[in-house]
Design an enzyme around this catalytic site. Structure first.
Site, PDB file in Angstrom:
ATOM      1  N   GLY A 156       0.808  -1.214   0.000  1.00 22.36           N
ATOM      2  CA  GLY A 156       0.000   0.000   0.000  1.00 22.36           C
ATOM      3  C   GLY A 156       0.844   1.269   0.000  1.00 22.36           C
ATOM      4  O   GLY A 156       0.493   2.268  -0.631  1.00 22.36           O
ATOM      5  N   GLN A 203      -7.675   0.270   3.950  1.00 27.46           N
ATOM      6  CA  GLN A 203      -8.492  -0.316   5.029  1.00 27.46           C
ATOM      7  C   GLN A 203      -9.926  -0.592   4.583  1.00 27.46           C
ATOM      8  O   GLN A 203     -10.684  -1.236   5.317  1.00 27.46           O
ATOM      9  CB  GLN A 203      -8.500   0.611   6.254  1.00 27.46           C
ATOM     10  CG  GLN A 203      -7.134   0.799   6.900  1.00 27.46           C
ATOM     11  CD  GLN A 203      -6.606  -0.461   7.605  1.00 27.46           C
ATOM     12  OE1 GLN A 203      -7.306  -1.455   7.768  1.00 27.46           O
ATOM     13  NE2 GLN A 203      -5.350  -0.414   8.010  1.00 27.46           N
ATOM     14  N   THR A 242      10.823  -7.010 -11.882  1.00 28.04           N
ATOM     15  CA  THR A 242      10.211  -8.337 -11.960  1.00 28.04           C
ATOM     16  C   THR A 242       9.154  -8.481 -10.867  1.00 28.04           C
ATOM     17  O   THR A 242       9.409  -8.163  -9.705  1.00 28.04           O
ATOM     18  CB  THR A 242      11.291  -9.430 -11.794  1.00 28.04           C
ATOM     19  OG1 THR A 242      12.275  -9.201 -12.790  1.00 28.04           O
ATOM     20  CG2 THR A 242      10.704 -10.824 -11.949  1.00 28.04           C
ATOM     21  N   CYS A 294       2.834   1.033  13.091  1.00 28.72           N
ATOM     22  CA  CYS A 294       4.231   1.444  13.052  1.00 28.72           C
ATOM     23  C   CYS A 294       4.564   2.444  14.145  1.00 28.72           C
ATOM     24  O   CYS A 294       5.718   2.651  14.447  1.00 28.72           O
ATOM     25  CB  CYS A 294       4.570   2.014  11.678  1.00 28.72           C
ATOM     26  SG  CYS A 294       3.315   3.076  11.037  1.00 28.72           S
TER      27      CYS A 294
HETATM   28  N1  PLP Z   1      -2.625   3.123   3.969  1.00 30.20           N
HETATM   29  C1  PLP Z   1      -3.320   2.744   5.055  1.00 30.20           C
HETATM   30  C2  PLP Z   1      -4.617   3.416   5.350  1.00 30.20           C
HETATM   31  C3  PLP Z   1      -2.840   1.744   5.890  1.00 30.20           C
HETATM   32  O1  PLP Z   1      -3.536   1.393   6.974  1.00 30.20           O
HETATM   33  C4  PLP Z   1      -1.606   1.129   5.574  1.00 30.20           C
HETATM   34  C5  PLP Z   1      -1.031   0.084   6.461  1.00 30.20           C
HETATM   35  O2  PLP Z   1      -1.295   0.065   7.639  1.00 30.20           O
HETATM   36  C6  PLP Z   1      -0.916   1.545   4.423  1.00 30.20           C
HETATM   37  C7  PLP Z   1      -1.465   2.544   3.646  1.00 30.20           C
HETATM   38  C8  PLP Z   1       0.383   0.934   4.026  1.00 30.20           C
HETATM   39  O3  PLP Z   1       0.199  -0.340   3.466  1.00 30.20           O
HETATM   40  P1  PLP Z   1       1.422  -1.373   3.387  1.00 30.20           P
HETATM   41  O4  PLP Z   1       1.618  -1.893   4.777  1.00 30.20           O
HETATM   42  O5  PLP Z   1       0.957  -2.441   2.454  1.00 30.20           O
HETATM   43  O6  PLP Z   1       2.593  -0.628   2.848  1.00 30.20           O
END
Ligand code: PLP
Length: 387
Positions: A70, A180, A238, A328
């Site tokens: 994401g 989400q 890739t 995080c």
């Molecule tokens: N966007 C939102 C709203 C998220 O909750 C998250 C992950 O918690 C991300 C982006 C990032 O996704 P990824 O962990 O796949 O990089």
């Protein structure tokens, strides 16, 4: 008994996802760009997954490009939209975004790229009148507006269709971080008016390290890194074929679940039931953004005067997995920038934990959490320690 209530951090991969990925690594390990038979078979497996993901996102397979998750998908969408139209140098986004978007915006701003920070109401929903004023005054300078569909910390859902219509009228590319939302509610890229939507497999019972950008035909998004022609020239490198295959299987399962579930499916009331029990059993507890439209799976619960980290440690000892704000940021004593930007007072922000479920969460897990959470809060309050 264990209760896993941290599904916004990640979800458990489905057994069929694990099996499909293992089979892919054993049997479809060739490079999907190779012209020999093994390469063609790997490519077919990947293209099947593209169809499955497109089916979940409400678009055509040719709209979907796979990424490493994401974060990469969102940053490619935003930077790609800025690169496509240098005459419009500005980004518009909200201070309530996930760090994947918010920190990109902050770093662009620090390097001199103009960023407009969107205004929101106290409940975390975007202020559409302020957005109208922004687009009226600055629309022609804005390349891209980035707004998440559902907030990862509070579950607050934004009026995406209304925002998309406004962006369309102003000629602004609309990126929606739907990480989400996808897999939890129906998604229809083409009907929504979104130009580029980004998603991540591990939030919908797929693997980590794989995501997607779904780009509506005609949206101006440039590839930001030079390299090979993979992913229709939108993302060189890739592909992670096993991850993509796992994403496809997870997307297919989520689509089947969404199609088969009544709007009042039992899992949709797990969080509201848990919230009610907590409010009843724990004096002074608060549900953040309680009156806002929220995703059914997320609750942001505050126990003012306590420290989230102390609550989470005690919950973990008693078999309840939850987190404080974004995954995080757990482990730090700072309350999340999202809760701060929502204007929560220090005692509320410091005492906030996030409970998030998935369609696989059981009532036994919720019952366990319903017993354990009030016990833990009472214990911390008795000890008189903030944490
Ligand atoms: N966007 C939102 C709203 C998220 O909750 C998250 C992950 O918690 C991300 C982006 C990032 O996704 P990824 O962990 O796949 O990089």
């Amino acid at each position: 008994m264990q209760a896993y209530l941290d599904c916004n951090a990640t979800t458990q991969p489905l057994p069929e996802v694990v099996e499909a990925m293992a089979a892919c690594m054993r049997e479809r390990w060739a490079n999907p760009s190779s012209v020999h038979r093994a390469g063609i078979e790997a490519r077919h497996a990947m293209e099947r997954a593209r169809e499955q993901v497109a089916g979940l996102l409400g678009c055509q397979p040719r709209h979907v490009s796979f990424t490493s998750g994401g974060t990469e998908a969102a940053q490619r969408a935003i930077l790609g939209a800025l690169a496509a139209r240098p005459a419009r140098p500005c980004l518009a986004t909200s201070p309530l975004e996930h760090s994947a978007v918010r920190e990109l915006a902050q770093s662009l701003e620090a390097r001199g790229n103009p960023v407009h920070w969107l205004r929101h109401h106290a409940d975390g929903t975007i202020d559409l009148d302020a957005l109208d004023a922004l687009l009226r005054d600055h629309g022609p300078t804005i390349a891209v507006l980035s707004l998440m569909w559902a907030n990862n910390e509070t579950g607050v859902v934004q009026p995406i269709v209304e925002v998309a219509a406004r962006c369309r009228r102003a000629g602004v590319v609309f990126h929606c971080d739907a990480v989400q939302w996808v897999g939890r509610e129906p998604t229809d890229l083409l009907a929504s008016g979104i130009d580029v939507l980004t998603a991540s497999a591990h939030k919908l019972h797929g693997p980590k390290g794989v995501g997607a950008m779904a780009i509506r035909a005609g949206a101006s998004i440039e590839s930001i890194l030079p390299g090979g022609p993979q992913e229709l020239g939108r993302r060189a490198g890739t592909e992670n074929v096993p991850g993509i295959v796992g994403f496809g299987v997870a997307a297919e399962a989520a689509r089947a679940w969404l199609a088969s579930q009544a709007p009042n499916a039992p899992c949709r009331s797990l969080i509201t039931g848990l919230e009610r029990s907590i409010l009843d059993a724990v004096p002074g507890s608060v549900i953040n953004a309680m009156t806002a439209p929220r995703l059914w799976n997320t609750s942001s619960v505050a126990f003012p005067g306590l420290e989230a980290e102390a609550i989470l440690l005690l919950l973990s000892e008693r078999g309840v997995a939850a987190s404080a704000g974004a995954a995080c940021s757990s482990g730090s004593l700072e309350p999340s920038p999202v809760l701060r930007a929502m204007g929560l007072s220090d005692p509320v922000a410091h005492g906030t934990i996030r409970l998030s479920v998935s369609r696989m969460t059981t009532t036994a897990e919720i019952d366990h959490a319903t017993r354990v959470i009030p016990e833990c809060i009472a214990k911390l309050r008795r000890s008189g320690m903030p944490g």
